[in-house]
Design a protein around this motif. Sequence first.
Motif, mmCIF file in Angstrom:
data_model
loop_
_atom_site.group_PDB
_atom_site.id
_atom_site.type_symbol
_atom_site.label_atom_id
_atom_site.label_comp_id
_atom_site.label_asym_id
_atom_site.label_seq_id
_atom_site.Cartn_x
_atom_site.Cartn_y
_atom_site.Cartn_z
ATOM 1 N N PHE A 260 0.895 -1.176 0.085
ATOM 2 C CA PHE A 260 -0.216 -0.143 -0.052
ATOM 3 C C PHE A 260 1.033 1.110 0.072
ATOM 4 O O PHE A 260 1.183 1.847 1.140
ATOM 5 C CB PHE A 260 -1.014 -0.059 1.220
ATOM 6 N N PRO A 261 1.456 1.707 -1.084
ATOM 7 C CA PRO A 261 2.349 2.788 -1.205
ATOM 8 C C PRO A 261 1.804 4.078 -0.520
ATOM 9 O O PRO A 261 0.758 4.451 -1.005
ATOM 10 C CB PRO A 261 2.680 3.018 -2.628
ATOM 11 N N ILE A 262 2.229 4.631 0.384
ATOM 12 C CA ILE A 262 1.899 5.770 0.985
ATOM 13 C C ILE A 262 1.950 6.846 0.080
ATOM 14 O O ILE A 262 2.883 7.030 -0.609
ATOM 15 C CB ILE A 262 2.490 6.033 2.456
ATOM 16 N N SER A 263 1.181 7.932 0.326
ATOM 17 C CA SER A 263 1.312 9.217 -0.278
ATOM 18 C C SER A 263 1.314 10.482 0.617
ATOM 19 O O SER A 263 1.651 10.447 2.032
ATOM 20 C CB SER A 263 0.270 9.425 -1.403
ATOM 21 N N ILE A 264 0.920 11.631 0.127
ATOM 22 C CA ILE A 264 1.142 12.842 0.672
ATOM 23 C C ILE A 264 -0.250 13.593 0.814
ATOM 24 O O ILE A 264 -1.173 13.285 0.095
ATOM 25 C CB ILE A 264 2.125 13.910 -0.013
ATOM 26 N N ASP A 265 -0.318 14.590 1.545
ATOM 27 C CA ASP A 265 -1.511 15.419 1.567
ATOM 28 C C ASP A 265 -1.427 16.332 0.548
ATOM 29 O O ASP A 265 -1.152 17.601 0.709
ATOM 30 C CB ASP A 265 -1.608 16.066 2.904
ATOM 31 N N VAL A 266 -1.964 15.912 -0.642
ATOM 32 C CA VAL A 266 -1.934 16.579 -2.029
ATOM 33 C C VAL A 266 -2.652 18.041 -1.907
ATOM 34 O O VAL A 266 -2.015 19.054 -2.261
ATOM 35 C CB VAL A 266 -2.435 16.007 -3.197
ATOM 36 N N ALA A 267 -3.965 17.698 -1.370
ATOM 37 C CA ALA A 267 -4.527 19.342 -1.225
ATOM 38 C C ALA A 267 -3.955 20.366 -0.520
ATOM 39 O O ALA A 267 -3.880 21.474 -0.900
ATOM 40 C CB ALA A 267 -5.999 19.075 -0.715
#
Length: 495
Positions: A260-267
């Motif tokens: 489950f590759p993590i990501s960032i708070d894009v907004a």
Amino acid sequence: MAQTRVLPRELHVPEEKIGKPALHPGSSDFIVVSNRLPVDRTSTEDSDAGWRRSPGGLVTALAPVMATRDGAWVGWHGAADGELEPFHHEGMDLIPVPLSADEVELYYEGFSNASLWPLYHDVIAPPEFHRTWWDAYRTVNRRFAAAAAGAAAPNATVWVQDYQLQLVPRYLRQLRPDLRIGFFNHIPFPPPEIFAQLPWRREIISGLLEADLIGFQRPSDSANFLRSARRFVGAGVKAAQVQIKDLDGKVVHISRAAPFPISIDVAKIQELAVRPDVIARSKQIREDLGNPETILLGVDRLDYTKGITHRLKAYGELLTDGAITVEDAALIQVASPSRERVESYRLLRDEVDGMVGRINGQFDTTSNTAIRYLHHSYPVEEMVALYLASDVMLVTSLRDGMNLVAKEYVAARGNNTGALVLSEFTGAADQLKSALLVNPHDIDGLKTAIMRAVRLSPGESSRRMRAMRRQVLAHDVQRWSEEFLSTLAMEAEPQ
Ligand code: G6P
């Protein structure tokens, strides 16, 4: 076919040894357990303690889940010897787990960051193994499990985070067999040939296997884990499922491992990237550096896994070769202080300080600097201003679970300009395939990639950035947590 697995004896912990249960009433349906609480103290005086939510994406992703599901977060508040009562902060119930000064040294600096961290990052630094560190790791993991067990409502979901807490799923299962338990490993999981060095490899694998779902960053990490589960505890592995049997061969628990590759708070990054004060600050940064044609940027915790010395070596050689001059280009290197009492981090700091000093001493002029080296942490607003100010982002990790800085840079570049040089040894390289991918050990290759990034045509830069932005914008940290939690919810019903 699945095989019978015998649990190491020392993992059967009598209940009286588990530690003080949490003071919380046991009403939380959703609990996150991580080494650190998602808040930072804004005051050092205990009597006047204020807290601020930490900048990370994890808390942004989970705070809304907390609010809708009566959630609580169990973690250490970051200081030794302080016992704090559970408290409420911005809609979250926070349950502090205390660590003594000895435990900070043995469990956090020792076993977590001088045994597991280097072992899991390809032994870039030699891991040390000490039985006293392991004992403290077990004791502290039990304490975290007890705090979560005390706070959880019947059949609640508990999501345990990262390598500091790999025994928590087992201890928690012993205390509360009704719970649904997830675990996510934020850092790489090494191949069994390296993991084999760990004297307590069976206990760690068995500890994790009590989770219903074990998440990793890359497919290779979950494959490594499954190979170790088979090899070191004789677990029966079918596809991504691990069956745990009792001595009579009856399946008592099924665990699943998956990426489950993590990501960032894009907004959040996008919102800051268009804020006038942040844009003004980015222009100011360029001006302060004398408006060079190209600004290059590195942003890392000061950690030997990040390949900072490889990057500096390549950059120094480009200056020596005359491919880059201090009039035309400047490198900003942010290296935020980290784990400063751990020996290998101290050594790294001396090395980086020395390299930057030598390069700047040789190439700086009274009006220009080669490397602007900043040994500080900055708020996210300043980070986004730096992303906007920089034409080339350098991520040269020797091994990195994901690397969120690479994703943040991409999210900030709303006008599709800029170039990303990205190590193929990061989890992010799986998703950001249009970056200029490098092997940071290959210094000539790294130099070539840096020059390519500096000279990238606007057309190619825009084509690559668009492709990367499509990926990042469609996969934010919210989606990551939803995917993990919905998969966990579909796993076998709690017993
Ligand atoms: C990595 C780990 C985290 C850790 C962070 C900062 O990202 O995966 O678990 O919190 O580094 O390190 P620190 O030791 O300061 O918590």
